[in-house]
Scaffold this motif. Structure first.
Motif, PDB file in Angstrom:
ATOM      1  N   THR A 443       0.847  -1.190   0.000  1.00 33.79           N
ATOM      2  CA  THR A 443       0.000   0.000   0.000  1.00 33.79           C
ATOM      3  C   THR A 443       0.886   1.244   0.000  1.00 33.79           C
ATOM      4  O   THR A 443       2.096   1.166   0.270  1.00 33.79           O
ATOM      5  CB  THR A 443      -0.909   0.040   1.240  1.00 33.79           C
ATOM      6  N   ALA A 444       0.284   2.395  -0.264  1.00 32.61           N
ATOM      7  CA  ALA A 444       1.046   3.647  -0.249  1.00 32.61           C
ATOM      8  C   ALA A 444       1.629   3.917   1.127  1.00 32.61           C
ATOM      9  O   ALA A 444       2.752   4.423   1.263  1.00 32.61           O
ATOM     10  CB  ALA A 444       0.153   4.805  -0.699  1.00 32.61           C
ATOM     11  N   ASP A 445       0.879   3.562   2.191  1.00 34.28           N
ATOM     12  CA  ASP A 445       1.386   3.775   3.552  1.00 34.28           C
ATOM     13  C   ASP A 445       2.615   2.908   3.825  1.00 34.28           C
ATOM     14  O   ASP A 445       3.588   3.365   4.439  1.00 34.28           O
ATOM     15  CB  ASP A 445       0.289   3.466   4.569  1.00 34.28           C
ATOM     16  N   ASP A 446       2.579   1.646   3.351  1.00 33.51           N
ATOM     17  CA  ASP A 446       3.728   0.756   3.546  1.00 33.51           C
ATOM     18  C   ASP A 446       4.940   1.255   2.753  1.00 33.51           C
ATOM     19  O   ASP A 446       6.079   1.186   3.216  1.00 33.51           O
ATOM     20  CB  ASP A 446       3.373  -0.667   3.120  1.00 33.51           C
ATOM     21  N   ARG A 465       2.142   9.270  -2.941  1.00 35.42           N
ATOM     22  CA  ARG A 465       0.986   8.948  -3.791  1.00 35.42           C
ATOM     23  C   ARG A 465       1.093   9.624  -5.153  1.00 35.42           C
ATOM     24  O   ARG A 465       0.792   9.029  -6.188  1.00 35.42           O
ATOM     25  CB  ARG A 465      -0.301   9.370  -3.084  1.00 35.42           C
ATOM     26  N   ARG A 479      -0.454  -1.386 -10.787  1.00 31.75           N
ATOM     27  CA  ARG A 479      -1.436  -1.572  -9.726  1.00 31.75           C
ATOM     28  C   ARG A 479      -1.716  -3.066  -9.588  1.00 31.75           C
ATOM     29  O   ARG A 479      -2.126  -3.723 -10.554  1.00 31.75           O
ATOM     30  CB  ARG A 479      -2.725  -0.823 -10.046  1.00 31.75           C
ATOM     31  N   HIS A 482      -6.686  -3.130  -5.482  1.00 31.25           N
ATOM     32  CA  HIS A 482      -7.177  -1.846  -4.985  1.00 31.25           C
ATOM     33  C   HIS A 482      -6.237  -1.290  -3.928  1.00 31.25           C
ATOM     34  O   HIS A 482      -6.067  -1.876  -2.851  1.00 31.25           O
ATOM     35  CB  HIS A 482      -8.575  -2.007  -4.393  1.00 31.25           C
ATOM     36  N   GLY A 483      -5.573  -0.172  -4.249  1.00 36.92           N
ATOM     37  CA  GLY A 483      -4.671   0.453  -3.302  1.00 36.92           C
ATOM     38  C   GLY A 483      -3.338  -0.239  -3.150  1.00 36.92           C
ATOM     39  O   GLY A 483      -2.568   0.093  -2.242  1.00 36.92           O
ATOM     40  N   LEU A 484      -3.026  -1.212  -4.023  1.00 39.03           N
ATOM     41  CA  LEU A 484      -1.776  -1.970  -3.925  1.00 39.03           C
ATOM     42  C   LEU A 484      -0.894  -1.702  -5.128  1.00 39.03           C
ATOM     43  O   LEU A 484      -1.396  -1.563  -6.269  1.00 39.03           O
ATOM     44  CB  LEU A 484      -2.049  -3.473  -3.815  1.00 39.03           C
ATOM     45  N   TYR A 485       0.413  -1.638  -4.912  1.00 42.88           N
ATOM     46  CA  TYR A 485       1.366  -1.334  -5.976  1.00 42.88           C
ATOM     47  C   TYR A 485       2.503  -2.355  -5.968  1.00 42.88           C
ATOM     48  O   TYR A 485       2.850  -2.926  -4.929  1.00 42.88           O
ATOM     49  CB  TYR A 485       1.947   0.075  -5.784  1.00 42.88           C
TER      50      TYR A 485
END
Length: 490
Positions: A443-446, A465, A479, A482-485
């Motif tokens: 995720t963006a936070d990770d 982001r 991607r 959802h929300g994962l990169y």
């Protein structure tokens, strides 16, 4: 002058409408203060006047100010209709106020001008339009020349967010470069008009607190004036628009009146609470019909009352509501009709970023500039999410700047790209390294946690982001849900 009472009547609590007409050969003129005195109205905000510029006028008298209360804006309001318009508020008579983001009839990008004194609601109005751009897939470049304080919630919600005069110049140069690149590319295709998202998106450049860039004595005034003229001249047919939001002052203080006269006459012009010098200039430039008047917008709706000097003062009276967001849309069919923008954000100040505004922007990625124009946008666009790299480019620009006039052909930086900073690493590379070393999509936070742990310069979640959005567009990151990169090889 002949009058006719509208069927609504004159009873208490009802709206009264007067149809006025002067004899043939005369032009209708009026003085708002005298008119209110003649009507026995002690609150000018209850009176609305519209004229046809010749013989006729409609005077509407309300029992109370019809715009004292206004609802909050919704994302649905800001979805473009088939005419390229969004709904931004309502007029005094309750009808919707629409502003055009794009003109599908001509294929022209728009020019936007927003004027208002301090506390008139200018920043919230800019937010409203930037939120609309994000909702409708418009690429937004924003220069907030109040050091990012005017529209801080826009950071991370737009493709490029700058806060200094130097970065604003680089941004304007990049936009001019994009306009010229598109012009050449479209000419090869035989295209004479812009079709949004076929294949390129609309690009709007917003300069908030533009008076800081264009006022007399500003260090980059001549350079900025030229670039804004270039965007006005070349950007319309290739989907590059320009928005200036500025304090309501005399136009000579904004790069010279000639700079903005064409934009005033052809752009989307909104006037919030204004100064008297601004009003004189607008009338002199022919933006308002001869003899037309705009009812002054007071700072508050509190009406002054005469009380004996010997009466005990009542300091406990609460101040009446403010007039933030009240305005005249001078480019509309009703330039003298008072309107009010829908409320944007919380009514009371918040200690940090406004959660209501953030919710209106949404968590989805903002629209990005097409890859075909990245090179034309310049090295500054590449470094827009790396504060250290951008600071290096801005320092280089400042060191090159002199007070001597610069030839227009030198304004667009066609020279070799600036060298990469010698200190630190680009955020793009740091993110890719984190993803390559990961065992699973992140995720963006990770990703932010991994970037902050690499010993490099501290960055924010918004910067991560934004940079991820660019990396996805370039194919360096994909991607993975959802929300994962992840990187393509992860």
């Amino acid at each position: 002058m002949t009058t006719m009472l509208a069927p609504s009547g004159q009873a208490s609590g009802q709206v009264v409408e007067l149809m006025l007409e002067v004899p043939p050969g005369k032009v209708i003129q009026y003085d708002m203060a005298r008119l209110c005195s003649a009507l026995g109205v002690d609150d000018p905000t209850r009176v609305a006047v519209e004229t046809d510029g010749l013989r006729r006028a409609i005077v509407t008298i309300y029992p109370a100010n019809p715009l004292a209360e206004i609802r909050g804006v919704t994302r649905t309001d800001l979805v473009m209709d088939r005419h390229g318009r969004i709904t931004v508020g309502r007029y005094h008579n309750g009808r919707p106020v629409r502003r055009r983001l794009f003109d599908p009839r001509t294929g022209s990008a728009q020019r936007f001008l927003l004027f208002g004194t301090t506390g008139s609601g200018k920043s919230r109005t800019v937010h409203l339009e930037l939120i609309a751009e994000k909702i409708n897939g418009v690429v937004s470049w924003v220069a907030d020349l109040k050091h990012g304080q005017s529209v801080p919630e826009a950071r991370g919600a737009v493709d490029w967010f700058g806060t200094t005069a130097e970065e604003t110049i680089l941004m304007l140069e990049g936009a001019v470069g994009v306009a010229k690149e598109r012009m050449i590319r479209y000419a090869r295709l035989g295209r004479t008009a812009f079709l949004p998202w076929h294949p390129d998106p609309l690009l709007h450049v917003t300069v908030d607190e533009a008076n800081r860039l264009l006022e007399k004595g500003a260090p980059y005034r001549d350079r900025a004036t030229y670039l804004i003229r270039e965007l006005g001249r070349t950007g319309r047919s290739v989907g590059v628009g320009i928005r200036l939001a500025a304090q309501a002052s005399h136009l000579e203080e904004l790069g010279g009146s000639d700079t903005l006269r064409a934009m005033l006459k052809e752009g989307e012009v909104t006037l919030l609470r204004w100064s008297s010098s601004m009003m004189r200039q607008l009338v002199a430039d022919g933006l308002l019909p001869a003899g037309a008047q705009l009812m002054p917008i007071p700072k508050t709706l509190q009406q002054a009352t005469l009380v004996s000097q010997f009466d005990e003062a009542d300091d406990d009276d609460e101040e009446a509501g403010g007039t933030q967001g009240m305005a005249y849309v001078l480019s509309s069919q009703h330039p003298t009709s008072l309107m009010r923008h829908y409320r944007v954000g919380a009514i009371e100040p918040t200690p940090g970023l406004d959660p209501e505004i953030l919710a209106l922007y949404g968590d989805d990625e903002p629209a990005r500039l097409e890859a075909a124009s990245w090179e034309a946008a310049g090295r500054a666009y590449e470094y827009r999410h790396d504060p250290h790299a951008m600071a290096t480019l801005c320092a280089q620009l400042a060191s090159e700047h002199t007070s001597d006039p610069v030839a227009p052909t030198q304004f667009v930086r066609d020279e070799a790209p600036a060298p990469a900073p010698t200190k630190g690493r680009l955020l793009d590379d740091r993110i890719i390294d984190v993803l390559r070393n990961a065992q699973a999509p992140m995720t963006a936070d990770d990703i932010l946690a991994g970037v902050l742990a690499d010993g490099g310069k501290q960055v924010s979640l918004g910067s991560v982001r934004n940079t991820l959005g660019g990396l996805v567009d370039s194919g360096d990151v994909v991607r993975a849900g959802h929300g994962l990169y992840a990187t393509p090889t992860s």
